[in-house]
Scaffold this active site. Structure first.
Site, PDB file in Angstrom:
ATOM      1  CB  ALA A  66     109.206 116.639  60.082  1.00 29.53           C
ATOM      2  CB  THR A  87     107.186 100.393  66.028  1.00 32.28           C
ATOM      3  OG1 THR A  87     107.139 101.486  66.975  1.00 32.28           O
ATOM      4  CG2 THR A  87     106.818  98.926  66.283  1.00 32.28           C
ATOM      5  CE  LYS A 139     103.323 109.534  81.963  1.00 36.76           C
ATOM      6  NZ  LYS A 139     103.237 108.357  82.840  1.00 36.76           N
ATOM      7  CE  LYS A 195     107.263 108.267  60.862  1.00 34.50           C
ATOM      8  NZ  LYS A 195     107.044 109.500  59.916  1.00 34.50           N
ATOM      9  CG  PHE A 243     105.459 114.778  59.964  1.00 31.72           C
ATOM     10  CD1 PHE A 243     105.063 114.615  61.622  1.00 31.72           C
ATOM     11  CD2 PHE A 243     105.821 116.556  59.713  1.00 31.72           C
ATOM     12  CE1 PHE A 243     105.045 116.076  62.451  1.00 31.72           C
ATOM     13  CE2 PHE A 243     105.822 117.181  60.905  1.00 31.72           C
ATOM     14  CZ  PHE A 243     105.984 116.894  61.572  1.00 31.72           C
ATOM     15  NE  ARG A 286     112.984 112.704  62.415  1.00 33.42           N
ATOM     16  CZ  ARG A 286     111.801 113.236  62.352  1.00 33.42           C
ATOM     17  NH1 ARG A 286     111.703 114.192  62.647  1.00 33.42           N
ATOM     18  NH2 ARG A 286     110.968 112.212  62.337  1.00 33.42           N
ATOM     19  CD1 TRP A 305     104.673  97.558  69.554  1.00 35.63           C
ATOM     20  CD2 TRP A 305     103.042  96.050  70.179  1.00 35.63           C
ATOM     21  NE1 TRP A 305     103.752  97.540  70.416  1.00 35.63           N
ATOM     22  CE2 TRP A 305     102.674  97.031  71.403  1.00 35.63           C
ATOM     23  CE3 TRP A 305     102.128  95.026  70.752  1.00 35.63           C
ATOM     24  CZ2 TRP A 305     102.227  96.972  72.223  1.00 35.63           C
ATOM     25  CZ3 TRP A 305     101.231  94.799  71.452  1.00 35.63           C
ATOM     26  CH2 TRP A 305     101.326  95.858  72.749  1.00 35.63           C
ATOM     27  CG  PHE A 349      97.658  98.108  66.740  1.00 31.81           C
ATOM     28  CD1 PHE A 349      98.501  98.364  65.895  1.00 31.81           C
ATOM     29  CD2 PHE A 349      97.088  98.784  68.098  1.00 31.81           C
ATOM     30  CE1 PHE A 349      98.181  99.431  65.853  1.00 31.81           C
ATOM     31  CE2 PHE A 349      97.961 100.192  68.203  1.00 31.81           C
ATOM     32  CZ  PHE A 349      98.893 100.420  67.297  1.00 31.81           C
TER      33      PHE A 349
END
Lengths: 558, 558
Positions: free
Chosen positions: A275, A75, A107, A73, A303, A96, A411, A383
């Site tokens: 959220a 991205t 990570k 989202k 979300f 945010r 992407w 993808f």
């Protein structure tokens, strides 16, 4: 094929001085408060000076229910922003800020991914411009002043068993979830049960993200309920006289942060409310400022659309008088397959049928979002493993619904891959088709508002709540809080309250376990599941592997 | 006469962009990491690049024992720095950062006063460049990781009763002094006693101020003792594997902060270790960097010379290989009168005899400081109510001691008032008379070191310590810590351990109540009195009156 990691791409970026980025939005360098060479806050005085300008178009990016496959989202938000700039539009992005603490458990992450990222990534995962530290300080000042008030005689007659204002730390520290404070004898105060939440869960965070300006900020801080007396009457932050000092601590944090995308386009990264127990969107002041400076502002909600977009539209837009021109729903072939019943390990295998089955989840989100009166478009975040037939399956499903789905390859390709999406989004935004309205009015009774969300958005049969909860809502209505919106807290993984129910479930009820009043933020939190306000660290925290290497670069954070 | 307040003067200052201030020291704007337009950090890479340069002269400003009359040590530090610049010298100032929390109890303060101040005053009393927030985060990450280690099985066999690593918050919060943590059942861990200190009391703060570079920082962090096992063997920070991540959190904080005086001269404001349980000086990295960039560096030490200068010389200089060229002892007519027995209310009345009587305190400090092999000069920080006869009394006393006292009027006149002082200080520094050495060698046994300080500096008859304490010191010597210096913690108000004993008392003993090992910072804390590591708020905290006014200016903080 070997792909570079997000951090490799981010470190190779041709970063421009932040003054150049500000200049794209017409902000002179005197009006930028720099934090290093690649971050700046936009000065309050400049923000005040642009209030009479016309607003740009607001574009909301939301998504299907999240799956372990990843939807992208953020991205897509970044890719769309870059795409709009590529096709010659003056566009800005609003997202945010990340919380510091959780990075030391799991990570940290990029803001975006691949060639659609916001930088500087390291700083955004660490102290950034200190906003969250300021929130932590302001929150804990109030906490200290409450206990100090009790210590010096408790003139306000606070029931020490009913202090609802906890403390916060921006760290995953389960040992602080529940503590006994003020031990050690007379000079340390009156022992009582207390505890810590993570900073993003603070009502101060929610308020910073909803406040229109510093006056509004102080007003809202003052209105927070911090404790109750034995007669159950509330004690407010303003009774403790902490609201002025808290505002002073937050005055810099209220100024939105400006950074840049990999393609040197402006991005505001400001605020990060939870959220679930809050509304989960970036700050109102960043969004409204961006709208004064850019013709198109791309923002996102937390979300999936049932939770994040619902709160963006019913809480943030309502409170701030915002009106989105178009909503982009992000879906991926992989996530559709998971919604269609495929296990994560098998996502690499073409399965058009599973994609088709999974589209029910996407379809319901599209339908729901249309009910707010805003045009909806689907972005298929590509993808490299997706097959043409799978992509076509989504397009066909969405077309049959009377909507449109566009493949976007940001992407992999940056704005070159998102130009088509950007073109259509801009066309729709410019068409002024939108006729936005929240799906329930202020005047509706609180429990009715819950029912509207549960039935119209989640498609639940009924909302279940004890008489105690109904009485509590009634009490708040009697106390003048009936006009507030409801801030739903439920699992993000399903339309229902069962995280395992993917797709578009029906035949379920929504049980309300608890309701909480955030009188300063201005909403009623409706809790339909477990809420964890202080995470813990895993057995091997990522912190164990985080360090500076010989070149002074950070290792292990990503 | 009506005088302007410090904040009025500060707000009227003709502040220059920080790049102009950096340019005075030869720092290009790429090598300054800006925080707003008037603050910057000096980049680590630039610091690395100047390591081969010759050092400037180091000038230490210290004072008599503090009295309620006020001595103006920082004011004199700033005034002397401005004075040196006025007479054509290339001089920089190095002082400590202020702690945020205490400003919400009592009013915050200027760095300096009158026309000898460092600005921006508001920022320096609030978040500044975030250093203390970074220290708080790094400290609390370790705390969370310790409890997390215990939670997941406690492979290191930590005795949960002997966790010595507490948590910190930069707030006066007495309710957190002593707590029981990890309550609430299985998922929250193993309940144990714990507590919070104020951030400046953290060993991480002391380490940040003593570390030579980032490698040294990580090494020292790793060496901190966080807990003991049942067999009393220590558990180190590096056993918890927190040192790498803590270093990452502290990497920006390690870069010294550059600001300016009212006269636009460069001032480094960096680090703020507690002057009792730590060494109480600004950071080594700021001082050593300033020495590479300026011909004269004026710095100060906490409290009076018996405590602050002793630790500056025996700890900071020893550890960092620094060697001061001259020591300036600040005295005032008013403080001499208080040392001579005059009550605060009567300080406005001329009383030459009382000044003469009080000079014994000054005289002993001068004598002590000479024993370090460094030339000493006295600066009489002029108050407008001082009479000529009173000033002369101090001059005569000091002259009789074979030293020199110079009147300085920087508070009233800025550098115009401190040019004489600056001229003499520069002459002495340039004479290379100094032949500095700490007053005890590394190899001396720990208890002997304590005796040297108590007898040579405080002039105590004896040091009293239980066998338990002597055994503890012996144990540490056996464990390889015998070479460490001692960090004395006693009242700043007297040479003795009785704060009421002004002047130059004799015939007293120094009782040692407790000793603590700061293995990372690299000293043994020797506690000779009460130590409060977490202050409380007063009945009416200053926070109640702090707010933004209609112009957006902060009210009530000063």
């Amino acid at each position: 094929m070997v792909f570079k990691t997000d951090i490799q791409i981010a470190r190779e970026a041709d970063k421009k001085p932040i003054q150049e980025i500000g200049a794209k939005l017409g902000i002179s360098s005197e009006n930028l408060v720099p934090y290093g060479h690649d971050k700046a806050k936009v000065s309050q005085s400049f923000i005040n000076s642009v209030q009479d300008r016309k607003d740009g178009k607001l574009i909301l990016v939301t998504a299907i229910n999240p799956t372990p496959a990843g939807e992208g989202k953020t991205t897509t938000t970044v890719g769309l922003g870059d795409g709009l700039n590529r096709i010659g539009k003056n566009a800005a992005i609003c997202i945010r800020e990340a919380s510091l603490g959780p990075n030391f458990g799991m990570k940290g992450g990029a803001a975006g991914g691949g060639y659609a990222q916001i930088i500087p990534m390291e700083d955004m995962n660490l102290h950034f411009t200190g906003d969250f530290h300021a929130i932590t300080s302001a929150h804990n000042l109030l906490s200290a002043m409450i206990d100090n008030h009790i210590y010096w005689g408790n003139d306000l007659e606070i029931d020490t068993r009913r202090v609802v204002w906890r403390r916060v730390v921006d760290m995953n520290d389960r040992a602080l979830r529940q503590i006994t404070a003020s031990l050690g004898g007379v000079s340390n105060g009156f022992p009582r049960e207390a505890g810590f939440d993570i900073t993003v869960a603070s009502e101060v965070m929610a308020i910073l993200c909803l406040a229109k300006n510093l006056e509004d900020l102080q007003e809202r801080l003052g209105a927070m309920i911090v404790a109750y007396r034995r007669d159950r009457t509330p004690v407010y932050c303003r009774d403790i006289k902490a609201d002025g000092a808290m505002t002073v601590l937050l005055k810099d944090a209220m100024q939105p942060n400006l950074v840049q995308t990999l393609e040197n386009n402006p991005a505001f990264v400001h605020g990060g409310p939870f959220a679930n127990i809050a509304h989960g969107c970036n700050s109102v002041i960043a969004t409204t400022t961006a709208l004064k400076l850019a013709d198109y502002v791309v923002t996102e909600a937390g979300f999936g659309a049932d939770l994040g977009a619902e709160k963006f539209l019913n809480i943030k837009c309502r409170k701030a008088g915002l009106s989105p021109s178009v909503v982009v729903v992000v879906a991926t072939v992989r996530a559709m397959k998971m919604n269609g019943g495929v296990a994560k390990a098998d996502l690499g295998v073409e399965d058009v049928q599973a994609v088709q089955n999974g589209c029910a989840n996407l379809g319901r989100h599209v339908e729901n979002l249309k009910s707010f009166g805003v045009p909806v478009i689907v972005a298929i975040n590509h993808f490299v493993t997706d097959t043409e037939a799978e992509v076509q399956a989504i397009k066909d499903y969405v077309a049959a619904q009377g909507a449109e789905a566009i493949l976007s390859r940001h992407w992999e390709l940056g704005s070159e891959g998102s130009a088509d999406l950007a073109t259509r989004v801009a066309e729709i935004a410019d068409s002024d088709e939108a006729n936005f309205a929240p799906i329930y009015p202020d005047a509706m009774p609180l429990f009715e508002k819950v029912k509207v969300v549960a039935q119209k958005i989640y498609r639940a049969d009924a909302v279940l709540a004890d008489q105690k909860i109904l009485n509590q809502l009634k009490d708040w209505e009697d106390q003048g809080y009936g006009h507030l919106p409801v801030c739903m807290a439920k699992t993000q993984y399903s339309f229902s309250t069962d995280p395992e129910l993917r797709g578009a479930p029906t035949g379920f009820n929504v049980p309300v376990r608890e309701v909480r009043l955030s009188a300063g933020a201005g909403f009623i939190v409706v809790i339909c599941g477990e809420i964890m306000t202080m995470p813990g660290l895993p057995r091997v925290p990522s912190a164990e592997n985080i360090k500076l290497n010989a070149d002074g670069d950070i290792e292990g954070l990503f």
